[in-house]
Design a protein around this motif. Structure first.
Motif, mmCIF file in Angstrom:
data_model
loop_
_atom_site.group_PDB
_atom_site.id
_atom_site.type_symbol
_atom_site.label_atom_id
_atom_site.label_comp_id
_atom_site.label_asym_id
_atom_site.label_seq_id
_atom_site.Cartn_x
_atom_site.Cartn_y
_atom_site.Cartn_z
ATOM 1 N N ILE A 96 0.821 -1.043 -0.060
ATOM 2 C CA ILE A 96 -0.167 -0.011 0.356
ATOM 3 C C ILE A 96 0.658 1.486 0.138
ATOM 4 O O ILE A 96 0.437 2.281 -0.504
ATOM 5 N N GLY A 97 2.030 1.212 0.936
ATOM 6 C CA GLY A 97 3.006 2.323 0.590
ATOM 7 C C GLY A 97 3.199 2.754 -0.797
ATOM 8 O O GLY A 97 3.738 4.463 -0.739
ATOM 9 N N LEU A 98 3.266 1.669 -1.803
ATOM 10 C CA LEU A 98 3.792 2.362 -2.878
ATOM 11 C C LEU A 98 2.389 3.477 -4.012
ATOM 12 O O LEU A 98 2.812 4.240 -4.614
ATOM 13 N N VAL A 99 1.127 3.877 -2.513
ATOM 14 C CA VAL A 99 0.750 5.312 -3.122
ATOM 15 C C VAL A 99 1.669 5.763 -3.437
ATOM 16 O O VAL A 99 1.485 7.212 -3.748
ATOM 17 N N TYR A 100 2.003 5.857 -2.071
ATOM 18 C CA TYR A 100 3.155 7.365 -1.729
ATOM 19 C C TYR A 100 3.463 8.028 -3.163
ATOM 20 O O TYR A 100 3.789 8.316 -3.222
ATOM 21 N N ASP A 101 4.341 6.326 -3.612
ATOM 22 C CA ASP A 101 4.910 7.083 -5.275
ATOM 23 C C ASP A 101 4.207 7.262 -6.299
ATOM 24 O O ASP A 101 4.202 7.687 -6.775
ATOM 25 N N PHE A 102 2.760 7.132 -6.091
ATOM 26 C CA PHE A 102 1.816 6.585 -7.416
ATOM 27 C C PHE A 102 0.711 7.733 -7.073
ATOM 28 O O PHE A 102 0.125 7.992 -8.246
ATOM 29 N N TYR A 103 0.583 8.372 -6.306
ATOM 30 C CA TYR A 103 -0.193 9.164 -5.993
ATOM 31 C C TYR A 103 0.294 10.801 -5.677
ATOM 32 O O TYR A 103 1.340 10.441 -5.037
ATOM 33 N N SER A 104 0.129 11.725 -6.322
ATOM 34 C CA SER A 104 0.479 13.364 -5.829
ATOM 35 C C SER A 104 0.052 13.525 -4.342
ATOM 36 O O SER A 104 -0.658 13.324 -4.136
ATOM 37 N N HIS A 105 0.718 14.688 -3.574
ATOM 38 C CA HIS A 105 1.080 14.324 -2.103
ATOM 39 C C HIS A 105 -1.426 14.854 -1.947
ATOM 40 O O HIS A 105 -1.540 15.455 -1.078
ATOM 41 N N ASN A 106 -1.464 15.772 -2.936
ATOM 42 C CA ASN A 106 -2.309 16.689 -2.994
ATOM 43 C C ASN A 106 -3.335 15.725 -3.415
ATOM 44 O O ASN A 106 -3.774 17.127 -4.088
ATOM 45 N N CYS A 107 -3.463 14.669 -3.881
ATOM 46 C CA CYS A 107 -4.329 14.093 -5.528
ATOM 47 C C CYS A 107 -6.290 14.235 -4.573
ATOM 48 O O CYS A 107 -6.173 13.868 -3.568
ATOM 49 N N PRO A 108 -7.368 15.402 -5.414
ATOM 50 C CA PRO A 108 -8.023 14.987 -4.783
ATOM 51 C C PRO A 108 -8.604 13.737 -5.348
ATOM 52 O O PRO A 108 -8.172 13.118 -6.697
ATOM 53 N N ILE A 109 -9.715 13.559 -5.045
ATOM 54 C CA ILE A 109 -10.359 11.842 -4.522
ATOM 55 C C ILE A 109 -11.751 11.848 -4.668
ATOM 56 O O ILE A 109 -12.321 12.718 -3.442
ATOM 57 N N HIS A 110 -12.321 11.974 -6.168
ATOM 58 C CA HIS A 110 -14.026 12.725 -5.487
ATOM 59 C C HIS A 110 -15.110 11.057 -5.917
ATOM 60 O O HIS A 110 -13.962 10.795 -6.631
ATOM 61 N N THR A 111 -15.534 10.122 -4.845
ATOM 62 C CA THR A 111 -16.591 10.078 -4.867
ATOM 63 C C THR A 111 -18.255 10.744 -4.044
ATOM 64 O O THR A 111 -18.250 11.767 -3.750
#
Lengths: 335, 363
Positions: free
Chosen positions: B61-76
């Motif tokens: 799960i730590g790969l999220v730090y590598d593959f998402y930007s630090h301020n990535c908005p996630i809309h649901t």
């Protein structure tokens, strides 16, 4: 002492044509080589037709379904197996549509949806269709004569249908019942189907327009037909009579053509079809209750001089009964 | 120059009809410009599929730090979150509730490029066993399967914005939980919070409902030539101008529709009925097309992915019960498989549990 290589590569087999697929079916049923599915089906294959999993998804679920099937009906042999198909070409990933049929002999040795194992031997027909690409089966439809199995086991079909209806209801998903009803009764009458395979188009149109006289003209005088419930028909008159009884029970039923196969070399045609309508007439062991029903069927034809010489027709009448005894009164609402 | 030579040899990966063994081990060599991406990724499809596999199935799960930007908005539709840290925390909670989750990638429809940004629409079928407490309630031990469509903007090896559409109502029903009870609790919780999420949703509704009276549009008969124009015209005519009969023009007569909450429909009549059913509950609803991308499928087919927003007032009976007179917004995505100029198969996903939550006054 030789080292045992636990990670040795498994034997790779692939599926490229209807013949390969038919051989695979025999190996799964007769040799219990269920694991062959790992190398011959795509990981996210869709499948339908098993009693406990009417609509399935993924290789693991397919394997689980076969394990249940082969445990309940053991010592299977697949007799009179036949297959045909047609390639749709394509440069990147050539597609093949295939169909097969055969008669399964087995012993009901363990619990199934029919109840506890009876030890009885059964023989029943099975028909299948699939889409093949990239050396793997991508989508598979299995049509089993489950009503015939119930009759041979001495199990009341309505009791099995009620059990299956309870199993289905466990998903808790709503039963949606949208759209136009009684399309065969509309002011403009049924629409002709859009198939480009003439004989299949004429077959669908004859049934949808209730022109059973036209249906009879599609067959040779000595035609033979194997139909669900272990039925055998000789001649077009018996076939027409069968459809008459079905449409008497579902007067607004309309057939929608789905997957089609034209194997010109073997002079065989095949089609998956779906019939939707309402049970408002007499028939099917149950009083008409207006239930909307869907039949998933498979048709395979041997053709001589543009006429049907032999026909193999299959749909699951037990599934039909299950729909009739299941929950009714749909409101298309989440409340 | 090297990149150009490599990209000339192989087409961009396709998911349709490919086995997982090939998907996870693509032939080396980049198939399109991938400036700023790790060299191992041969194209955007490979990137999306392999990072999903590593994060969720290999549980890194730590790969999220590598593959998402630090301020990535996630809309649901159930709410918004920001940044990689929130994504990590959400993923851990989900994996605890459904530890054996398998994510079958059924398609990745994409657009864009490495210079401006890629856009991917990833359709996933998940199978799970509910072995831990989840956002829906205590662990049930039951199995479920559900479909998700995750739309992502990807730039330089990172997801910088994501829209997540998940069939949560289907999941809740399969787990044997009461969706109304859950939605009521969520709505009560929403009402107790500050107003940020309310503001965002109501602003979106205003944006969509503000459209003028619908004028006729011609739906192009060659969807592959201009997928965006096709999608916008189709949505406008079928949904906004209420020209339901045009379903017969754009869908094959034996078209198959896979929708949320167990909707498995076939043919023109049922597809029309489904649209009417939703609009009867939200009679003034308008649908806005927010993004379109398309890829070839097979020899002559096209896969089109459309992200859309539908907004309306709950003034009609039926689908969502007695009219609540509340303003409802739906964030959805549709994948259309088009052959011979007609839609043969459609997958549409939106979170209908989040719709119930709005009906009960939340969101």
């Amino acid at each position: 002492m030789a080292e045992v290589k636990l990670n040795a590569s498994p034997q790779i087999e692939s599926i490229h044509c209807a013949g390969d697929w038919a051989k695979l079916q025999r190996r799964v049923r007769e040799d219990l080589a269920v694991g062959l599915i790992y190398s011959t089906y795509v990981h996210n294959c869709a499948f339908s037709g098993f009693q406990a999993t009417p609509r399935g998804y993924g290789r693991d679920a397919l394997i689980a379904s076969w394990l249940g099937e082969l445990n309940g009906f053991s010592e299977q042999t697949l007799n009179d197996i036949a297959s045909f198909g047609a390639s749709l070409g394509g440069q990147d990933t050539p597609l093949t549509f295939a169909m097969s049929r055969g008669e399964v002999s087995a012993t009901n040795s363990a619990e199934t949806v029919f109840g506890s194992g009876t030890g009885r031997k059964v023989a029943y027909r099975s028909q299948s269709a699939c889409v093949i690409a990239g050396g793997r089966v991508q989508h598979e439809w299995l049509f089993t004569d489950n009503l015939h199995i119930a009759l041979q086991l001495g199990v009341p079909p309505l009791a099995v249908a009620q059990r299956l209806a309870k199993l289905k209801a466990r998903t808790n998903l709503p039963h949606w019942d949208f759209g136009e009803r009684a399309s065969a009764e509309g002011q403009t009458g049924p629409l002709p189907c859009e198939l480009d395979i003439v004989l299949l188009k004429n077959w669908v149109d004859a049934l949808n327009t209730r022109r059973l006289d036209h249906l009879a003209k599609l067959y040779t005088s000595d035609t033979q037909c194997l139909a669900p419930g272990g039925r055998r028909f000789s001649g077009a008159a018996e076939i027409s009579r069968f459809w008459l009884s079905l449409f008497a029970a579902i007067p607004d039923g309309q057939i929608n053509a789905q997957l089609t196969v034209n194997d010109a070399k073997q002079h065989e045609l095949g089609m998956n079809w779906q019939l939707r309508g309402h049970h408002t007439g007499p028939g099917f062991l149950a009083q008409p209750n207006g239930a909307r029903v869907t039949l998933q069927g498979n048709l395979q034809l041997k053709v001589t001089d543009t006429l049907i010489k032999e026909e193999w027709l299959m749909f699951d009448e037990l599934d039909l009964l299950t729909q009739l005894v299941g929950p009714q009164g749909v409101s298309n609402s989440l409340f | 120059m090297t990149s150009e030579l490599k990209t000339a040899t192989l087409p961009v990966s396709r998911v349709h009809m490919a086995d997982i063994s090939d998907i996870l081990s693509p032939q080396p060599g980049q198939r399109q410009g991938m400036a700023g991406f790790d060299e191992e990724f041969v194209d955007i499809v490979d990137y999306i599929l392999r990072i999903t596999h590593r994060i969720w199935e290999e549980k890194n799960i730590g790969l999220v730090y590598d593959f998402y930007s630090h301020n990535c908005p996630i809309h649901t539709l159930a709410g918004e979150s920001y940044g990689a840290e929130a994504a990590v925390q959400g993923t851990i909670k989900s994996l605890n509730a459904f530890p054996d989750r398998i994510l079958y990638g059924d398609n990745v429809v994409w657009g864009g490029n490495d210079k401006d940004a890629f856009y991917s629409s990833h359709r996933i079928t998940s199978t799970v066993t509910n072995l831990g407490d989840s956002e829906f309630g205590p662990a049930t031990g039951k199995k479920a399967s559900f479909v998700t469509i995750a739309d992502c903007v990807v730039k330089e090896n990172r997801i910088v914005e994501e829209w997540l559409m998940r069939d949560n109502l289907s999941t809740v029903l399969q787990l044997g939980l009461n969706p109304h009870e859950i939605a009521r609790q969520q709505a009560a919780s929403d009402r107790a919070k500050h107003e940020h999420f309310h503001d965002w949703r109501l602003g979106e509704i205003d944006r969509i409902l503000a459209q003028t009276a619908p004028k006729a549009m011609t739906i192009p008969d060659q969807p592959d030539k201009d997928p965006e124009a096709y999608a916008k015209a189709l949505v406008h005519e079928l949904w906004n101008r209420r020209m339901f009969g045009k379903v017969r023009d754009v869908y094959a007569s034996n078209a198959v529709y896979h929708g949320p909450s167990g909707r498995e429909l076939n043919g023109h009549g049922e597809i029309i009925g489904n649209i009417v059913n939703l609009l009867a509950a939200l009679p003034d609803a308008r649908m806005s097309v927010d993004h379109v991308c398309a890829i070839p499928c097979g020899e002559n087919g096209t896969d089109i992915a459309v992200r859309w927003t539908l907004a309306g007032n709950h003034e009609g009976p039926g689908l969502y019960g007695t009219p609540s007179h509340r303003r409802i917004m739906i964030l959805g995505s549709s994948h259309w498989r088009i052959e011979g100029g007609k839609i043969q198969e459609e997958w549409t996903i939106f979170d209908e549990l989040a719709v119930l939550r709005q009906v009960y006054g939340g969101g």
